[in-house]
Design an enzyme around this catalytic site. Structure first.
Site, PDB file in Angstrom:
ATOM      1  N   HIS A  94      22.873 -76.967 -25.124  1.00 26.52           N
ATOM      2  CA  HIS A  94      23.334 -76.530 -26.436  1.00 26.52           C
ATOM      3  C   HIS A  94      24.785 -76.104 -26.475  1.00 26.52           C
ATOM      4  O   HIS A  94      25.223 -75.435 -27.411  1.00 26.52           O
ATOM      5  CB  HIS A  94      22.457 -75.378 -26.940  1.00 26.52           C
TER       6      HIS A  94
ATOM      7  N   GLU B  57      17.978 -68.167 -29.987  1.00 24.17           N
ATOM      8  CA  GLU B  57      18.602 -69.306 -29.298  1.00 24.17           C
ATOM      9  C   GLU B  57      19.637 -69.994 -30.178  1.00 24.17           C
ATOM     10  O   GLU B  57      19.360 -70.366 -31.315  1.00 24.17           O
ATOM     11  CB  GLU B  57      17.517 -70.304 -28.898  1.00 24.17           C
TER      12      GLU B  57
ATOM     13  N   ASP C 131      23.419 -82.907 -26.906  1.00 24.46           N
ATOM     14  CA  ASP C 131      22.141 -82.223 -26.685  1.00 24.46           C
ATOM     15  C   ASP C 131      20.995 -83.216 -26.739  1.00 24.46           C
ATOM     16  O   ASP C 131      20.263 -83.309 -27.714  1.00 24.46           O
ATOM     17  CB  ASP C 131      21.959 -81.130 -27.743  1.00 24.46           C
TER      18      ASP C 131
ATOM     19  N   TRP D 161      14.334 -70.331 -32.542  1.00 22.92           N
ATOM     20  CA  TRP D 161      15.385 -71.330 -32.739  1.00 22.92           C
ATOM     21  C   TRP D 161      15.159 -71.976 -34.101  1.00 22.92           C
ATOM     22  O   TRP D 161      14.017 -72.321 -34.454  1.00 22.92           O
ATOM     23  CB  TRP D 161      15.358 -72.423 -31.667  1.00 22.92           C
TER      24      TRP D 161
ATOM     25  N   ASP E 237      20.378 -72.407 -23.810  1.00 20.66           N
ATOM     26  CA  ASP E 237      19.865 -73.735 -23.490  1.00 20.66           C
ATOM     27  C   ASP E 237      21.021 -74.541 -22.903  1.00 20.66           C
ATOM     28  O   ASP E 237      22.083 -74.662 -23.528  1.00 20.66           O
ATOM     29  CB  ASP E 237      19.321 -74.413 -24.753  1.00 20.66           C
TER      30      ASP E 237
ATOM     31  N   ASP F 168      18.515 -83.421 -24.342  1.00 18.05           N
ATOM     32  CA  ASP F 168      17.305 -82.896 -23.705  1.00 18.05           C
ATOM     33  C   ASP F 168      16.725 -83.825 -22.655  1.00 18.05           C
ATOM     34  O   ASP F 168      15.548 -84.175 -22.698  1.00 18.05           O
ATOM     35  CB  ASP F 168      16.254 -82.577 -24.773  1.00 18.05           C
TER      36      ASP F 168
ATOM     37  N   HIS G 104      16.810 -71.883 -21.084  1.00 17.62           N
ATOM     38  CA  HIS G 104      16.108 -73.133 -21.341  1.00 17.62           C
ATOM     39  C   HIS G 104      16.818 -74.204 -20.529  1.00 17.62           C
ATOM     40  O   HIS G 104      17.936 -74.609 -20.855  1.00 17.62           O
ATOM     41  CB  HIS G 104      16.130 -73.477 -22.833  1.00 17.62           C
TER      42      HIS G 104
ATOM     43  N   LYS H 266      22.881 -72.928 -30.846  1.00 15.60           N
ATOM     44  CA  LYS H 266      23.115 -74.355 -30.649  1.00 15.60           C
ATOM     45  C   LYS H 266      24.530 -74.695 -31.099  1.00 15.60           C
ATOM     46  O   LYS H 266      25.077 -74.054 -32.008  1.00 15.60           O
ATOM     47  CB  LYS H 266      22.094 -75.178 -31.432  1.00 15.60           C
TER      48      LYS H 266
ATOM     49  N   ASP I 180      13.046 -77.128 -21.194  1.00 15.54           N
ATOM     50  CA  ASP I 180      13.114 -77.612 -22.579  1.00 15.54           C
ATOM     51  C   ASP I 180      13.740 -79.001 -22.595  1.00 15.54           C
ATOM     52  O   ASP I 180      14.955 -79.157 -22.727  1.00 15.54           O
ATOM     53  CB  ASP I 180      13.916 -76.654 -23.450  1.00 15.54           C
TER      54      ASP I 180
END
Length: 426
Positions: free
Chosen positions: A269, A231, A301, A190, A266, A303, A293, A233, A333
């Protein structure tokens, strides 16, 4: 609350009969659960700080952990101790996910393009003793050579060369980790590349990124235990207007590359209204591997710690319905420094495992039958009925069989660890 064995067993036996009426063998499901692992991300334990002396605390590159709860791991020994304790509260056998910045160099400055397996010997020794696997990630952020906002897609030849070398080194390290542990090691790329505002050279940066990736993946590496992945985003801090490694870019790259590369989704993302679950079957139709993820994006995003919500459940259901647990890898993640970091790990991992168990317990064959008959009303009604099946009793049995605290009693153990260990780090 800590349930005794008699109650756990009695509840399970009742649940077993209920599921049997729907054609589901709960003993078989529990057996399958024992073979499913989740990769616990080491960066939850230290707020994505890493161990590099030269760049420690540098941050940047779209990475931001908020909060200042006490007890952050400050070195490898503390981080491994915290991870080991967290895993003692999570049912099943799992892996640890490392970023390159968690290399241990004995205080010596080692540039990222000079890292080797030797700088991860302590991690390897620890994993071997516990019979767990390790995944890996090159670290393309929090570094002076990433301050422009571009790494593998940089128009600066020297900057790009440095990061390509780091990418190659990381694949070599991941390959050796896999061979040493005799377990699959996923090396996930990433990059934070992008721009905060309008960008005229989108095509140029993406063309350069493709060339850089080609060079990294063309390097000769033993892939016996190595899985490469990339990965995407949607946007990030400092790349609100333009992300070079977008979903469309990496989808195109994975499907046209001569190299065997998995794609990483993810959950945070993508746009909040997008279904990551729907993307899984699209990729699996082309026999590709998928890395998930698991995080919880809250409006963007951010997390957040994974919880048992509809999105996580739908992702696990899609994997189960596609019978793809051999082609889909699960990893966490998120990073939250505002709460006890071990509680975050355990809550997220247990939620992810609950979603997988919930999916495996689903009487999918009944949904398929209703669909094949064209009885979509029955399908909808069944989906609603399945929501109240006694899943919790099967989860408690899974925890008990794994010698893991049942119910919320694990919180008492974390509080004890906090008093004895984490507070000593203040």
């Amino acid at each position: 609350m800590n349930l005794d064995y008699e109650k756990i067993l009695a509840d399970y036996e009742r649940a077993k009969e209920v599921y049997k009426d729907f054609g589901v063998d709960t003993d078989e499901v529990l057996s399958k659960m024992k073979g499913i692992s989740i990769s616990l991300h080491c960066w939850q334990g230290d707020d994505v700080t890493g161990f590099e002396e030269a760049t420690k605390g540098m941050g940047g590159g779209g990475i931001l952990a908020t909060g200042n709860y006490f007890g952050r791991a400050r070195n490898g020994d503390e981080l491994r101790s915290d991870l080991e304790f967290a895993m003692s509260l999570i049912p099943g056998k799992h892996k640890v996910n490392l970023h390159a910045i968690y290399a241990e160099t004995d205080g010596k400055k080692v540039e990222r393009n000079e890292l080797s397996i030797d700088h991860f010997e302590k991690w390897l020794k620890w994993a071997k003793e516990r019979d767990i696997g390790i995944d890996f990630n090159p670290t393309f952020f929090a570094h002076p050579k990433a301050q422009s906002g571009y790494t593998l897609s940089s128009t600066d030849t020297e900057i790009r060369k440095f990061w390509i070398e780091h990418g190659i080194k990381s694949r070599e390290i991941a390959s050796q980790i896999g061979k040493e542990l005799k377990k699959t090691c996923i090396n996930n790329i990433w990059i934070p590349d992008g721009s905060k505002d309008f960008t005229a050279k989108r095509y140029e940066h993406r063309k350069i990124l493709k060339e850089s990736l080609d060079e990294i993946f063309s390097a000769s590496v033993d892939k016996t235990y190595l899985v490469d992945s990339v990965e995407s985003k949607l946007f990030g801090i400092g790349s609100e207007a333009f992300v070079v490694g977008s979903h469309e870019f990496y989808m195109g790259y994975v499907f046209t590359s001569k190299h065997d590369i998995a794609i990483c989704f993810d959950l945070g993302h993508f746009h909040p209204t997008e279904s990551v679950a729907d993307k899984i079957s699209s990729v699996l139709a082309f026999s590709k591997k998928v890395l998930l993820h698991l995080s919880r994006g809250m409006r963007w995003d951010s997390d957040h710690v994974v919880v048992l919500n509809d999105e996580v459940v739908s992702v696990s259901q899609e994997v189960k319905r596609a019978d793809a647990f051999d082609r889909v890898f699960f990893a966490l993640d998120f990073f939250d420094a505002s709460i006890n970091r071990i509680i975050a790990w355990v809550t997220g991992a247990r939620a992810a495992l609950k979603s997988i168990l919930y999916a495996l317990l689903e009487p999918t064959h009944l949904l398929n039958e209703a669909e094949e008959e064209g009885d979509f009303g029955k399908r909808l009604a069944l989906l609603e009925e399945f929501k109240t099946l006694p899943f919790g009793a099967v989860w408690n049995k899974f925890c008990y069989e794994s010698n893991i605290p049942v119910g919320n009693s694990w919180l008492d153990k974390v509080k004890e660890y906090e008093e004895k260990v984490l507070k000593s780090r203040i």
